[in-house]
Design an enzyme around this catalytic site. Structure first.
Site, PDB file in Angstrom:
ATOM      1  N   LYS A 203     109.850  91.738 128.561  1.00 52.96           N
ATOM      2  CA  LYS A 203     108.430  91.784 128.918  1.00 52.96           C
ATOM      3  C   LYS A 203     108.279  92.169 130.388  1.00 52.96           C
ATOM      4  CE  LYS A 203     108.240  86.831 130.010  1.00 52.96           C
ATOM      5  NZ  LYS A 203     107.571  85.543 129.731  1.00 52.96           N
TER       6      LYS A 203
ATOM      7  N   TYR B  67     100.131  95.732 163.042  1.00 51.78           N
ATOM      8  CA  TYR B  67      98.811  95.130 163.080  1.00 51.78           C
ATOM      9  C   TYR B  67      98.836  93.740 163.701  1.00 51.78           C
ATOM     10  CZ  TYR B  67      97.319  98.778 159.814  1.00 51.78           C
ATOM     11  OH  TYR B  67      97.028  99.973 159.214  1.00 51.78           O
TER      12      TYR B  67
ATOM     13  N   ARG C 242     101.443  74.969 126.688  1.00 53.16           N
ATOM     14  CA  ARG C 242     101.013  76.357 126.767  1.00 53.16           C
ATOM     15  C   ARG C 242     100.709  76.774 125.322  1.00 53.16           C
ATOM     16  NH1 ARG C 242     104.871  80.571 129.965  1.00 53.16           N
ATOM     17  NH2 ARG C 242     105.984  80.431 127.993  1.00 53.16           N
TER      18      ARG C 242
ATOM     19  N   MET D 274     101.024  98.410 154.473  1.00 56.92           N
ATOM     20  CA  MET D 274     100.896  98.816 153.083  1.00 56.92           C
ATOM     21  C   MET D 274     102.043  99.709 152.621  1.00 56.92           C
ATOM     22  SD  MET D 274      97.687 100.655 151.135  1.00 56.92           S
ATOM     23  CE  MET D 274      96.589  99.266 151.448  1.00 56.92           C
TER      24      MET D 274
END
Length: 401
Positions: free
Chosen positions: A64, A292, A163, A340
């Site tokens: 998955k 930054y 769950r 980023m």
């Protein structure tokens, strides 16, 4: 996943090429950053896990979330070639992706599905659903009856995870209902352990006892026997008594241990490496701020390397100032806020470093190995999250050491 077909740029990679030629061929196109998937390590891990199972116990590889970020199709093919016989996914589209790639092994959908559209898709693509509630079972039976199709289904019991699943106390009644419904064939009854990675086995043993009590009640009703499975990676490594008819291996398949106390059971090899290239090298003077917010200010003259990878690629911004990477077999510290698309390194100890050199963020470089566990420890999270965080703008490159 770049394997033996074509790269995104259309350059063919020979299926018989060795590691060096394959990586160099792709690396020449990928000047920024990429993820390497070591298929030899992946096959090794599956064989190691199989070695501690009885011949009667099947191995399901959980693929998955794009195989925990490793590339579902290539991983699925490799694990099946090395001893896995089942695949586990979370969603229908994940299962469809594998079927469209020509993979025919049984695929269990671990998540819940309900709608007629979902049910028809499951049947069409020959996937196998998890059934958690009587309402869901009735919906499946009703939808399938229209086409007169019979579908293998897997009963999920909640033994303490809180769950998905019907409570273990109602297991016998639930299984009896599903067994009477037309168009459904019970393929397995399973549950999931909440604390298998804990050194204290108390809760795990309690869950196992609940599971066995539920199975005993089901058998007392004379219902047909079926496959049983309970163990995730941690449980596989904890005790053979948890293996039953099948185990579900997730993290261990990818070469990481669910807990430190389980590291001596088998030898696992990390499958994923994350690499990037130096895109600029510069010298800054003492007192110069970096990135930054000037969270880092140079306390001396310093050489900086800018590297083409950032938080949009999956390198957590909260690792700023906390991480080290490997270049030329030595550790180098990261400085300034991770941005980023880029991050900066203090490469003052590498005065001849050149643009284009490879930086290893995760993986092995010489005697140095940086693991997802290291990042997880710095961030107060788990290695599962780290592996799944790398975005798809980072190409997956299949290699074989």
């Amino acid at each position: 996943m770049v394997d033996t077909a074509k790269t995104p740029m259309g350059v063919s990679l020979d299926s018989n090429s060795n590691l060096i030629s394959r990586v160099s061929a792709y690396g020449g196109l990928c000047q920024r950053a990429w993820v390497e998937i070591d298929l030899a390590a992946l096959g090794h891990n599956v064989r190691q896990l199989k070695s501690i199972l009885s011949p009667q116990t099947a191995l399901m590889a959980v693929v998955k979330a794009d195989a925990y970020g490793h590339g579902a199709v290539t991983v699925a093919r490799t694990v099946l070639q090395n001893g896995a016989s089942w695949l586990g996914v979370a969603t229908i589209p994940e299962g469809i992706e594998l079927r469209e790639a020509g993979i025919e092994a049984p695929i269990l959908i671990l998540g819940a599905t309900h709608t007629p559209e979902q049910i028809r898709a499951i049947a069409y693509w020959k996937l196998q659903p998890t059934i958690c509630t009587p309402q869901q079972a009735l919906a499946f039976s009703e939808t399938l009856s229209v086409s007169n199709l019979t579908l293998p289904v897997h009963i999920k019991l909640d033994t303490g995870m809180s769950r998905l699943g019907t409570s273990w106390q109602q297991a016998a009644e639930f299984v009896q209902l599903v067994n009477t419904l037309p168009n459904l064939q019970i393929a397995s009854i399973y549950s999931h352990l909440a604390t298998a990675d804990s050194p204290d086995p108390t809760v795990m043993k309690q869950q196992q006892q609940r599971y066995e009590d539920a199975i005993a009640q089901i058998k007392s009703l004379g219902l047909p026997s079926t496959q049983l499975h309970l163990a995730n990676s941690a449980a596989i490594l904890s005790s053979p008594t948890l293996h039953y008819d099948m185990v579900r291996a997730g993290l261990a398949t990818y070469g990481l241990y669910p807990a430190e106390h389980l590291q001596r059971v088998v030898e696992l090899k990390p499958v994923m490496q994350v690499k990037a290239r130096v895109t600029q090298v510069k010298t800054i003077t003492a007192g110069t701020g970096v990135s930054y917010g000037y969270q880092f200010v140079a306390d001396r003259d310093m050489r900086l390397a800018v590297v083409g990878i950032g938080y949009a690629d999956g390198v957590p911004r909260n690792l700023s100032h906390k991480m080290k990477v490997a270049i030329r077999g030595q550790l180098v510290r990261q400085v300034g806020a991770i941005t980023m698309d880029q991050l900066m390194l203090d490469v003052s100890d590498l005065p001849d470093l050149q643009v284009g050199e490879v930086v290893t963020l995760l993986g092995k470089d010489g005697d140095i190995q940086i693991l997802a566990d290291d990042w997880a420890a710095s961030l107060g999270t788990i290695s599962w999250e780290i592996l799944c965080s790398f975005k798809h703008r980072l190409p997956r490159v299949a290699v074989s050491h």
